[in-house]
Design an enzyme around this catalytic site. Sequence first.
Site, PDB file in Angstrom:
ATOM      1  N   CYS A 188     -16.383   1.550   0.439  1.00 15.57           N
ATOM      2  CA  CYS A 188     -15.177   0.761   0.728  1.00 15.57           C
ATOM      3  C   CYS A 188     -14.765   0.892   2.193  1.00 15.57           C
ATOM      4  O   CYS A 188     -14.099   0.011   2.722  1.00 15.57           O
ATOM      5  CB  CYS A 188     -14.041   1.201  -0.188  1.00 15.57           C
ATOM      6  SG  CYS A 188     -13.686   2.970  -0.087  1.00 15.57           S
ATOM      7  N   ARG A 241     -13.897  -8.757   1.882  1.00 14.31           N
ATOM      8  CA  ARG A 241     -12.483  -8.487   1.598  1.00 14.31           C
ATOM      9  C   ARG A 241     -11.654  -9.732   1.920  1.00 14.31           C
ATOM     10  O   ARG A 241     -10.761 -10.129   1.170  1.00 14.31           O
ATOM     11  CB  ARG A 241     -11.970  -7.298   2.431  1.00 14.31           C
ATOM     12  CG  ARG A 241     -12.581  -5.941   2.113  1.00 14.31           C
ATOM     13  CD  ARG A 241     -12.189  -5.425   0.751  1.00 14.31           C
ATOM     14  NE  ARG A 241     -10.755  -5.414   0.536  1.00 14.31           N
ATOM     15  CZ  ARG A 241      -9.917  -4.445   0.931  1.00 14.31           C
ATOM     16  NH1 ARG A 241     -10.394  -3.381   1.539  1.00 14.31           N
ATOM     17  NH2 ARG A 241      -8.628  -4.512   0.682  1.00 14.31           N
ATOM     18  N   ARG A 261       0.875  -1.186   0.000  1.00 15.23           N
ATOM     19  CA  ARG A 261       0.000   0.000   0.000  1.00 15.23           C
ATOM     20  C   ARG A 261       0.902   1.222   0.000  1.00 15.23           C
ATOM     21  O   ARG A 261       1.704   1.409   0.910  1.00 15.23           O
ATOM     22  CB  ARG A 261      -0.913  -0.008   1.227  1.00 15.23           C
ATOM     23  CG  ARG A 261      -1.663   1.299   1.399  1.00 15.23           C
ATOM     24  CD  ARG A 261      -2.783   1.218   2.413  1.00 15.23           C
ATOM     25  NE  ARG A 261      -3.906   0.480   1.901  1.00 15.23           N
ATOM     26  CZ  ARG A 261      -5.156   0.575   2.380  1.00 15.23           C
ATOM     27  NH1 ARG A 261      -5.427   1.385   3.386  1.00 15.23           N
ATOM     28  NH2 ARG A 261      -6.127  -0.141   1.856  1.00 15.23           N
ATOM     29  N   GLN A 305     -10.096  -4.238  -3.353  1.00 14.52           N
ATOM     30  CA  GLN A 305     -11.401  -3.766  -2.882  1.00 14.52           C
ATOM     31  C   GLN A 305     -12.513  -4.207  -3.834  1.00 14.52           C
ATOM     32  O   GLN A 305     -13.588  -4.634  -3.413  1.00 14.52           O
ATOM     33  CB  GLN A 305     -11.361  -2.235  -2.782  1.00 14.52           C
ATOM     34  CG  GLN A 305     -12.678  -1.606  -2.373  1.00 14.52           C
ATOM     35  CD  GLN A 305     -13.046  -1.916  -0.938  1.00 14.52           C
ATOM     36  OE1 GLN A 305     -12.230  -1.788  -0.037  1.00 14.52           O
ATOM     37  NE2 GLN A 305     -14.280  -2.341  -0.709  1.00 14.52           N
ATOM     38  N   ASP A 346     -17.097   6.816  -1.613  1.00 17.33           N
ATOM     39  CA  ASP A 346     -15.797   6.732  -0.937  1.00 17.33           C
ATOM     40  C   ASP A 346     -15.566   8.098  -0.296  1.00 17.33           C
ATOM     41  O   ASP A 346     -16.290   9.056  -0.586  1.00 17.33           O
ATOM     42  CB  ASP A 346     -14.716   6.399  -1.995  1.00 17.33           C
ATOM     43  CG  ASP A 346     -13.308   6.258  -1.415  1.00 17.33           C
ATOM     44  OD1 ASP A 346     -13.162   6.130  -0.178  1.00 17.33           O
ATOM     45  OD2 ASP A 346     -12.335   6.290  -2.208  1.00 17.33           O
ATOM     46  N   HIS A 361      -7.330   0.505  -6.460  1.00 11.78           N
ATOM     47  CA  HIS A 361      -7.517  -0.353  -5.273  1.00 11.78           C
ATOM     48  C   HIS A 361      -8.177  -1.658  -5.734  1.00 11.78           C
ATOM     49  O   HIS A 361      -9.336  -1.933  -5.431  1.00 11.78           O
ATOM     50  CB  HIS A 361      -8.390   0.376  -4.248  1.00 11.78           C
ATOM     51  CG  HIS A 361      -8.361  -0.219  -2.872  1.00 11.78           C
ATOM     52  ND1 HIS A 361      -7.567  -1.288  -2.523  1.00 11.78           N
ATOM     53  CD2 HIS A 361      -9.041   0.118  -1.736  1.00 11.78           C
ATOM     54  CE1 HIS A 361      -7.756  -1.567  -1.245  1.00 11.78           C
ATOM     55  NE2 HIS A 361      -8.642  -0.739  -0.749  1.00 11.78           N
TER      56      HIS A 361
HETATM   57  N1   CP Z   1     -11.300  -0.218   2.304  1.00  7.16           N
HETATM   58  C1   CP Z   1     -10.032  -0.279   2.767  1.00  7.16           C
HETATM   59  O1   CP Z   1      -9.106  -0.534   2.023  1.00  7.16           O
HETATM   60  O2   CP Z   1      -9.914  -0.067   4.100  1.00  7.16           O
HETATM   61  P1   CP Z   1      -8.559   0.119   4.887  1.00  7.16           P
HETATM   62  O3   CP Z   1      -7.984   1.452   4.493  1.00  7.16           O
HETATM   63  O4   CP Z   1      -8.955   0.080   6.344  1.00  7.16           O
HETATM   64  O5   CP Z   1      -7.634  -0.996   4.533  1.00  7.16           O
HETATM   65  N1  NVA Z   2      -9.869   6.733  -1.470  1.00  3.34           N
HETATM   66  C1  NVA Z   2      -9.524   6.261  -0.150  1.00  3.34           C
HETATM   67  C2  NVA Z   2      -9.754   4.795  -0.029  1.00  3.34           C
HETATM   68  C3  NVA Z   2      -9.439   4.200   1.316  1.00  3.34           C
HETATM   69  C4  NVA Z   2      -9.650   2.723   1.350  1.00  3.34           C
HETATM   70  C5  NVA Z   2      -8.077   6.616   0.133  1.00  3.34           C
HETATM   71  O1  NVA Z   2      -7.248   6.476  -0.767  1.00  3.34           O
HETATM   72  O2  NVA Z   2      -7.783   7.053   1.248  1.00  3.34           O
END
Ligand code: CP
Ligand code: NVA
Length: 306
Positions: free
Chosen positions: A265, A293, A103, A133, A225, A130
């Site tokens: 999400c 997930r 990430r 997701q 989101d 992502h």
């Molecule tokens: N939806 C998602 O990816 O959540 P987190 O940021 O908690 O991993």
């Molecule tokens: N768009 C959000 C998604 C988190 C799962 C971010 O990037 O923070």
Amino acid sequence: MAGLHGRDFLRITDISEAEMLELLTLAGQLKAGQEKIDCFGKILGLFFRKSSTRTRVSFSSAMWRLGGQVIDLNLNVMQVSRGEPIKDTARILSGYLDVLAIRTFEQTEVQEFADYADIPVINALTDLEHPCQILADLKTVQEAFAGQLAGLTMTYLGDGNNVAHSLILGCALVGMNVCVATPADYQPDAGIVAQAKELAGDRATITLTTDPKAAVEGANVLYTDVWASMGQEDLAESRIPIFQPYQINDELLAIAAKDAIVLHCLPAHRGEEITDSVIEGPQSRVWQEAENRMHAQQALLAKLLG
Ligand code: CP
Ligand code: NVA
């Protein structure tokens, strides 16, 4: 689907429609306890530059349930934080791990890991996409609509960035119509939209609009989101009035199809992109989506590890 063995999963379009549907089927079998896959002795590394609850824990839980183990790499004590190059780190980690989930901010960083690692690399969220997701999201849609995906309409409201990008592409891949309602300056990346249109062909439509009400009319799934993603915290306040018309609330939900479901999400900001009444209401599937997930990523890990 021996075809996924050893591959990277950096973008949702790294898999074909058939591979997507097979993954979703396996996720369902794992969830129902009808399938047991053994990845004993395999090790997943988690390399996270951003916060995470769902992705970190669901990947860990999925790997443990497969009989494997997880190393949550602490970047603060790794030499990358002192400037060791990614291309060196990737080659070193390949010797210790069997699969690596990352990430980070730039898509180019997961790509560089993938280029230099000889183990599967998974995108666990970048500023561009992502993909993990969307596996869970499509599984949740199938559960709500008797297994159907193609022909349904997904409406996304809010910021056209990472989650929206993977959602648009993932839905196009499986023949769902996509409607994206954003403020004019927050539309999804034009290259992603063009790619989605190509994927959808004449099976499905991809529509962009700034009109939230028109976007929601007849939709089967409403999705949102956060309005300010990780790394954009200083923009959060100023974005609220810009995004307010795109909030999923009871009034907007009433325009959608009667049996429409609502996805997010997560994490959610109640009172911003979604109201408390919608997220806690009967059409919300967000908790099921979050649980999925784990099932979807268990299927993904099983397939990447063979
Ligand atoms: N939806 C998602 O990816 O959540 P987190 O940021 O908690 O991993
Ligand atoms: N768009 C959000 C998604 C988190 C799962 C971010 O990037 O923070």
